[in-house]
Design a protein around this motif. Structure first.
Motif, mmCIF file in Angstrom:
data_model
loop_
_atom_site.group_PDB
_atom_site.id
_atom_site.type_symbol
_atom_site.label_atom_id
_atom_site.label_comp_id
_atom_site.label_asym_id
_atom_site.label_seq_id
_atom_site.Cartn_x
_atom_site.Cartn_y
_atom_site.Cartn_z
ATOM 1 N N THR A 18 1.299 -3.905 -19.023
ATOM 2 C CA THR A 18 2.718 -4.238 -18.947
ATOM 3 C C THR A 18 3.142 -4.520 -17.504
ATOM 4 O OG1 THR A 18 3.317 -1.898 -18.742
ATOM 5 C CG2 THR A 18 3.236 -2.831 -20.968
ATOM 6 N N TYR A 19 4.249 -5.236 -17.366
ATOM 7 C CA TYR A 19 4.784 -5.519 -16.042
ATOM 8 C C TYR A 19 6.304 -5.584 -16.107
ATOM 9 C CZ TYR A 19 5.949 -10.334 -17.344
ATOM 10 O OH TYR A 19 6.514 -11.442 -17.939
ATOM 11 N N TYR A 20 6.902 -5.400 -14.948
ATOM 12 C CA TYR A 20 8.349 -5.486 -14.821
ATOM 13 C C TYR A 20 8.669 -6.480 -13.710
ATOM 14 C CZ TYR A 20 13.197 -4.222 -13.783
ATOM 15 O OH TYR A 20 14.549 -4.274 -13.570
ATOM 16 N N ILE A 21 9.671 -7.307 -13.956
ATOM 17 C CA ILE A 21 10.105 -8.274 -12.952
ATOM 18 C C ILE A 21 11.629 -8.255 -12.886
ATOM 19 C CG2 ILE A 21 10.078 -10.184 -14.607
ATOM 20 C CD1 ILE A 21 9.256 -12.031 -12.313
ATOM 21 N N PRO A 22 12.210 -8.152 -11.699
ATOM 22 C CA PRO A 22 13.681 -8.162 -11.579
ATOM 23 C C PRO A 22 14.259 -9.495 -12.037
ATOM 24 C CG PRO A 22 12.654 -7.316 -9.576
ATOM 25 C CD PRO A 22 11.547 -7.918 -10.404
ATOM 26 N N ASP A 23 15.559 -9.489 -12.303
ATOM 27 C CA ASP A 23 16.237 -10.700 -12.785
ATOM 28 C C ASP A 23 16.835 -11.506 -11.649
ATOM 29 O OD1 ASP A 23 18.241 -9.015 -12.024
ATOM 30 O OD2 ASP A 23 19.369 -9.116 -13.916
ATOM 31 N N SER A 24 16.321 -11.320 -10.426
ATOM 32 C CA SER A 24 16.835 -12.054 -9.284
ATOM 33 C C SER A 24 15.731 -12.243 -8.252
ATOM 34 C CB SER A 24 18.027 -11.320 -8.652
ATOM 35 O OG SER A 24 17.639 -10.025 -8.224
ATOM 36 N N ILE A 25 15.978 -13.143 -7.308
ATOM 37 C CA ILE A 25 15.037 -13.435 -6.227
ATOM 38 C C ILE A 25 15.719 -13.086 -4.910
ATOM 39 C CG2 ILE A 25 13.681 -15.223 -5.077
ATOM 40 C CD1 ILE A 25 13.703 -16.783 -7.728
ATOM 41 N N LEU A 26 15.034 -12.332 -4.065
ATOM 42 C CA LEU A 26 15.608 -11.980 -2.775
ATOM 43 C C LEU A 26 15.638 -13.200 -1.866
ATOM 44 C CD1 LEU A 26 16.576 -9.817 -0.729
ATOM 45 C CD2 LEU A 26 14.182 -9.567 -0.063
ATOM 46 N N LEU A 27 16.785 -13.457 -1.250
ATOM 47 C CA LEU A 27 16.925 -14.556 -0.299
ATOM 48 C C LEU A 27 16.741 -14.021 1.111
ATOM 49 C CD1 LEU A 27 19.981 -16.579 -1.667
ATOM 50 C CD2 LEU A 27 17.578 -17.239 -1.708
ATOM 51 N N GLN B 129 7.661 -8.955 -7.578
ATOM 52 C CA GLN B 129 8.846 -9.180 -6.762
ATOM 53 C C GLN B 129 8.768 -10.566 -6.144
ATOM 54 O OE1 GLN B 129 8.568 -5.607 -4.488
ATOM 55 N NE2 GLN B 129 7.118 -6.444 -3.029
ATOM 56 N N LEU B 130 9.874 -11.292 -6.218
ATOM 57 C CA LEU B 130 9.949 -12.663 -5.722
ATOM 58 C C LEU B 130 10.915 -12.733 -4.550
ATOM 59 C CD1 LEU B 130 8.961 -12.923 -8.749
ATOM 60 C CD2 LEU B 130 9.992 -15.177 -8.741
ATOM 61 N N PRO C 239 15.410 -6.441 7.140
ATOM 62 C CA PRO C 239 15.960 -5.174 6.643
ATOM 63 C C PRO C 239 16.276 -5.126 5.160
ATOM 64 C CG PRO C 239 17.625 -6.401 7.855
ATOM 65 C CD PRO C 239 16.319 -7.127 8.061
ATOM 66 N N TYR C 240 16.341 -6.264 4.495
ATOM 67 C CA TYR C 240 16.755 -6.220 3.100
ATOM 68 C C TYR C 240 15.637 -6.622 2.141
ATOM 69 C CZ TYR C 240 21.133 -5.995 5.552
ATOM 70 O OH TYR C 240 22.124 -5.628 6.403
ATOM 71 N N TYR C 241 14.419 -6.441 2.590
ATOM 72 C CA TYR C 241 13.288 -6.736 1.720
ATOM 73 C C TYR C 241 13.270 -5.730 0.569
ATOM 74 C CZ TYR C 241 8.572 -8.211 0.529
ATOM 75 O OH TYR C 241 7.501 -8.720 -0.126
ATOM 76 N N TRP C 242 12.599 -6.086 -0.548
ATOM 77 C CA TRP C 242 12.418 -5.120 -1.633
ATOM 78 C C TRP C 242 11.819 -3.849 -1.037
ATOM 79 C CZ3 TRP C 242 14.623 -6.540 -5.978
ATOM 80 C CH2 TRP C 242 14.683 -7.890 -6.339
ATOM 81 N N GLU D 98 4.766 -11.317 -5.136
ATOM 82 C CA GLU D 98 3.881 -10.191 -4.873
ATOM 83 C C GLU D 98 3.790 -9.295 -6.098
ATOM 84 O OE1 GLU D 98 4.193 -9.172 -0.182
ATOM 85 O OE2 GLU D 98 6.064 -9.049 -1.316
ATOM 86 N N MET D 99 2.583 -8.840 -6.397
ATOM 87 C CA MET D 99 2.319 -7.973 -7.536
ATOM 88 C C MET D 99 1.891 -6.601 -7.022
ATOM 89 S SD MET D 99 -0.605 -8.394 -10.499
ATOM 90 C CE MET D 99 0.125 -9.880 -11.206
ATOM 91 N N VAL D 100 2.645 -5.588 -7.383
ATOM 92 C CA VAL D 100 2.331 -4.232 -6.938
ATOM 93 C C VAL D 100 1.767 -3.424 -8.097
ATOM 94 C CG1 VAL D 100 4.043 -4.236 -5.091
ATOM 95 C CG2 VAL D 100 4.705 -3.479 -7.366
#
Length: 212
Positions: free
Chosen positions: A51-60, A105-106, A128-131, A160-162
């Motif tokens: 299984t995997y989880y992915i957020p519903d947004s991309i960090l700018l 995480q994207l 400073p605002y990276y995941w 990136e896949m953690v």
């Protein structure tokens, strides 16, 4: 000089003439698609993950002094393309972040340039605002179990896949077991850029057959 010798000489001269008339190969095709770079932990057993989880947004990652996330239709389409790649590889998406085997995480570099190097694996601390590792649980940092050295320029997408199943090591660092860097020459056509991004995501999974 015999007729056979003359014949061979004529053929050789004709071939040389044809080659001399040919233009040099065009390099313009190299700009039609984005560069797709992937790497992974060769010791990771990807078949052990389900299984995997992915957020519903991309960090700018840009010049803003506050956290910004990309959530419009284009962002959702990019996230859906990554999810489709994971599904094709046999992984199941879950909404339960706490029980997922993998986390994706994207990040999108909107304007500035960032560099990654083995000499400083904590390169993201400069942004400073990276995941944050805490987003995935009680972790204090990240690490790549493989060598990483490349630059991020404007218009670059990072996936990136953690490994969320990792047994915490000293300092409880969370390993990144796979990553993909997508970048290239941006055009003034937003639709073309989006298409090239989606195609590049497909290519990232295509050149990572170990993700099964």
């Amino acid at each position: 000089m015999t007729f056979k010798t003359i014949h061979y000489l004529a053929v050789a001269l004709l071939a040389a003439t044809i080659c001399a008339c040919q233009k040099d190969p065009s390099t313009s095709d190299l700009h039609r698609e984005y560069l797709v770079y992937t790497d992974h932990d060769t010791q990771a057993d990807f078949a052990a993950f389900d299984t995997y989880y992915i957020p519903d947004s991309i960090l700018l990652m840009g010049t803003s002094n506050k956290t910004e996330y990309w959530k419009d239709e284009n962002a959702l389409e990019i996230i859906a393309a990554v999810a489709a790649g994971m599904q094709s590889a046999g992984y199941i998406r879950t909404d339960a972040k706490e029980t997922a085997d993998l986390g994706l995480q994207l990040s999108y570099v909107e304007r500035e340039t960032y560099f990654v190097g083995n000499s400083n694996p904590y390169w993201w601390w400069y942004y400073p605002y990276y995941w944050t590792p805490g987003y995935w649980g009680d972790w204090t940092g990240w690490y790549y179990p493989y060598q990483v050295y490349y630059g991020y320029t404007a218009g670059s997408l990072l996936i990136e896949m953690v490994n969320l199943d990792a047994v915490p090591t000293a300092g409880k660092r969370l390993p990144i077991v796979w990553d993909s860097f997508i970048g290239g020459l941006l055009t003034s056509n937003a639709k073309l850029n989006q298409r090239r991004t989606l195609e590049a995501i497909d290519q990232a999974f295509a050149q990572s057959p170990y993700l099964k």
